[in-house]
Design an enzyme around this catalytic site. Sequence first.
Site, PDB file in Angstrom:
ATOM      1  N   GLY A 143      49.403  34.710  50.302  1.00  0.00           N
ATOM      2  CA  GLY A 143      48.863  35.362  48.960  1.00  0.00           C
ATOM      3  C   GLY A 143      48.183  34.358  48.284  1.00  0.00           C
ATOM      4  CE  LYS A 179      44.621  28.766  49.532  1.00  0.00           C
ATOM      5  NZ  LYS A 179      43.836  27.757  50.442  1.00  0.00           N
ATOM      6  CG  ASP A 181      51.445  40.808  33.668  1.00  0.00           C
ATOM      7  OD1 ASP A 181      50.870  41.947  33.466  1.00  0.00           O
ATOM      8  OD2 ASP A 181      50.991  39.832  34.482  1.00  0.00           O
TER       9      ASP A 181
END
Length: 956
Positions: free
Chosen positions: A642, A648, A759
């Site tokens: 990802g 990363k 979030d």
Amino acid sequence: MGSWKKTFRGSLWVFLLSILVRIAFARGENSIDGAALNGLASQWQNAPSNWDGFDPCGSKWLGVTCKKNRVISITLSSIGLQGSLSGGDIQNLSELRTLDLSYNSGLTGPLPASIGNLRHLEYLILSGCSFTGAIPAEIGRLSHLEVISLNSNKFSGSIPPTIGYLSDLYLLDLGSNQLIGTIPVSDGANPGLDLLINTKHFHFGVNQLSGSIPSKLFSPNMTLIHVLFENNSLNGSIPSTLGLVKSLEVLRLDRNSLTGPVPANLNSLTKLSEFHLAHNQLNGTLPDLTGMDFLTFVDMSNNSFDSSNVPQWFSSLPSLTSLYLEYLKIKGELPQALFSSSSLQNLKLRDNQFNGTLDIGINYSNQLQLIDLTNNDISTITTISDGYNRTLILTGNPVCNQNSVRLYCNMTVFAPPSYSTSLKCTTLPPTCPSDQVLSPNCQCAYPYTGTLLFLAPSFSDLSNNTNYLMLEQGLRDQFLQLELGPVDSISLQKIIVDSNNYLEMSLGIFPFNKTYFSQVEVTAIGFFLSNHTYQPPSNFGPYHFLGLQYPNFNVSPSSKKSKNLPTITGVAAGVLLLILICLCIFIIRKKRSTRLEEDRQSFASWEPKSSGSIPQLKGARMFTFEEIKTCTNNFAEMNEIGGGGYGKVYRGTIGNGQLVAVKRAQEGSSQGSHEFRTEIELLSRVHHKNLVSLVGFCFEEGEQMLIYEYVPNGTLKDSLLGKSGVRLDWKRRLRVALGAAKGIVYLHELADPPIVHRDIKSSNILLDDKLNAKVSDFGLSKSLGVDSRGQITTQVKGTMGYLDPEYYMTQQLTDKSDVYSFGVLLLELITGKKPLERGRYIVREVKSLLDWSKDLYNLKNLLDPSLDLTTLVGGLKQYISLAIRCVDESSAERPTMSAVVYEIEKIMRQASVNPSSASNSSSVVGSTGTPVRHPYESDGPSDYSGDVAYPRIEPK
Ligand SMILES: *[C@@H]1O[C@H](CO)[C@@H](O)[C@H](O)[C@H]1NC(C)=O
Ligand SMILES: *[C@@H]1O[C@H](CO)[C@@H](O)[C@H](O)[C@H]1NC(C)=O
Ligand SMILES: *[C@@H]1O[C@H](CO)[C@@H](O)[C@H](O)[C@H]1NC(C)=O
Ligand SMILES: *[C@@H]1O[C@H](CO)[C@@H](O)[C@H](O)[C@H]1NC(C)=O
């Protein structure tokens, strides 16, 4: 003796009284704020008509937000205020965090020095007013300031060096004023802007700043993304220290009087996308841009560079859209590869010495619009195919002696067709009253209008309508989601590039189903644009908005209200009551502040200033860089699972054979260490099976890495979108909802102090091998510090589509904001659709269609077609009802997360789902050939990902 006693007693009384009065006034906060606002209003014309009396909080004054009966926010954008801020009233609003007076062009006079007393101020937004005088040095005392937005005023004087003290500052926007003097940097005794290592945006364009750009201004510690110094009177040479600010994405030094050579190390700014040096007197060799692979817009026209041959990089910049090199002395033949660079739009190369043959080839960029080669030495041209219909200007070249190319030799002006929003009328449009405007949907209305100025777009092709359509669509979507008043449509008109190379357009925002916006709606729309909540598509880059005054339709001219002054007895009684109340508050406060201090100290080691200190945490292990390197096979590409703006994510195996996911911050990642630290701090004290757990971290060799347990089935989002090979039937979705809800309950009710995640979204819910939900990404989470069920004011963060509109409007964060996001997630689970996409906002859609009397409650078309409708029957009504209550506009009406858990369990019983056993699900998990895209970050740039508040917009 007696008289002495009497005097003593007398003065004791006076003393006591004066203390009481002082306490009353210091703590009689409400009336002080009321008096201060009345004082301000008395200097203004067009102050809101409901500012009446002395109780701004109790009687909900327009544009005023309170917390615990103190005024914490004033947002009065675009309502036509006239007058000034002088008079000293503003300084009494001592709890103020947000001041937005933007787009009131009638506000004049200086910004008073007493603004320095607003110690809690975080946002100072005065864009588009007419303030004059110097920016007071006292602004440097506002240590919590995150946003200073003073653009488009008439400020004069120089930039106060004390701004350097504002270590939390994110945006410093001083553009379009009349500032003079040099850019201040620190020396032994004084502060300067070089100290602003957390600031991302220096917007100083269109002023009269002079002197050279101090070499001291830049250092590797800085995290600037935008440096906009265009159109000033800066001289001297460009300091080579600029090349150390590796985070830079937009650099505008054009339209100054800079001299000397361009430092060779600027080509180490490999993230740079917009690079403007035009209209200076730079000399030496033409800069070498080799390796600056993100460059899109390069303008180095009108400088004094030495004559040079066509440089190598002409054919090697992969993202280039616009190359402007006019009035230079570049010679030689243009390489064909230049034209085939796939993004190329405009090439402006007039007045150079390009010679030989022009060969555009046949593989030229399909975005190519213009090649301007006026006044060069081109002598021949290879045949251009008949189908070539882009603009080519060869006027003033020897080749024009040939008849065959005449077509390209008479052109001088290049005027691309200008976009404007088209009308979508299905019938003959009505004739509007002269002061109203026809909306794109063919309604007559009073639009909210203004000018949008994009300061450094990454494109130059103005004829590409896709850009504007995306802009309109994005604006509408964002309005929709934030419920900033009902918006019908957006219109864009008069798109031009102005003399500063800003892309300028007029914006109209039309109300839905009515002719005008209320004043409340106007101030909300103004704030949305002035505080940069609005995120344009990333290729539009940084922007200013200049709103126009919106007529006030609330005021009926006949009823001019007079202020009801309280009677004297009222005052006396009030004072007495206040004395009592305030004494209590005072005592409680005192207790609290001690506790707060303790809390602060326990996090002391997180302060970046004491950097080098290593966090001591229970539970999470500290890894060495070598260990991580080994465990990820030297960060091998095949272990990448990802990535995102921050860096990363790699899969790895640590010593005991445990699979882990390693999130590695990219060097110079602008998302900063703050979120990393937040995440470690929070994760190391929460442990729950529905929360992703932290295995450890690594802070070594300038690296920041977090090591999590590995969660094999990727994100809920990918599963819902069918990207992961995991198929989620209805029972599984209920289990996922339950698991996620339990994780959030833990955060809200069992963590100490409680945590608001901020979030919650489908890309932050991970699925393990048994499809148990695990909540992840705590980078934005907040502890609800001091009073456990209370509220905290904080810069609004979250993801568009999931963001609680009440939180956005009031900036008051509570655990109910997570409940809202969770409600959106519930709707996403049942519809299988992204919450916000192409003008459709799931919450609004469900609310408007919902009809309990109809089959499937009238939602049939919204339900995920991949769900077997027969399995839905049990509990569907309760499920929808629960989701709707979670996304109630008023947070008070939303259930708590533990109530949500209780209800989901009930629904599962009705649907006969066994909440605990998920084991038989795992067999159906498809084995995916490719690794699942990993989760530990928000989505790609196609959604409105990341945060809402400007402070986290990082153009890609
Ligand atoms: C940069 O930061 C380091 C430590 O983080 C500090 O020692 C150094 O003085 C800073 N440099 C500048 C130019 O501020
Ligand atoms: C460049 O300009 C500076 C200042 O104008 C001048 O001193 C210098 O000699 C020039 N250098 C070259 C190579 O022309
Ligand atoms: C073009 O200009 C370069 C440099 O002045 C020169 O070496 C070359 O011979 C010229 N080519 C043609 C075809 O005139
Ligand atoms: C140029 O021609 C192509 C194909 O012939 C066409 O698709 C395109 O729209 C034309 N562009 C302009 C600006 O006329």
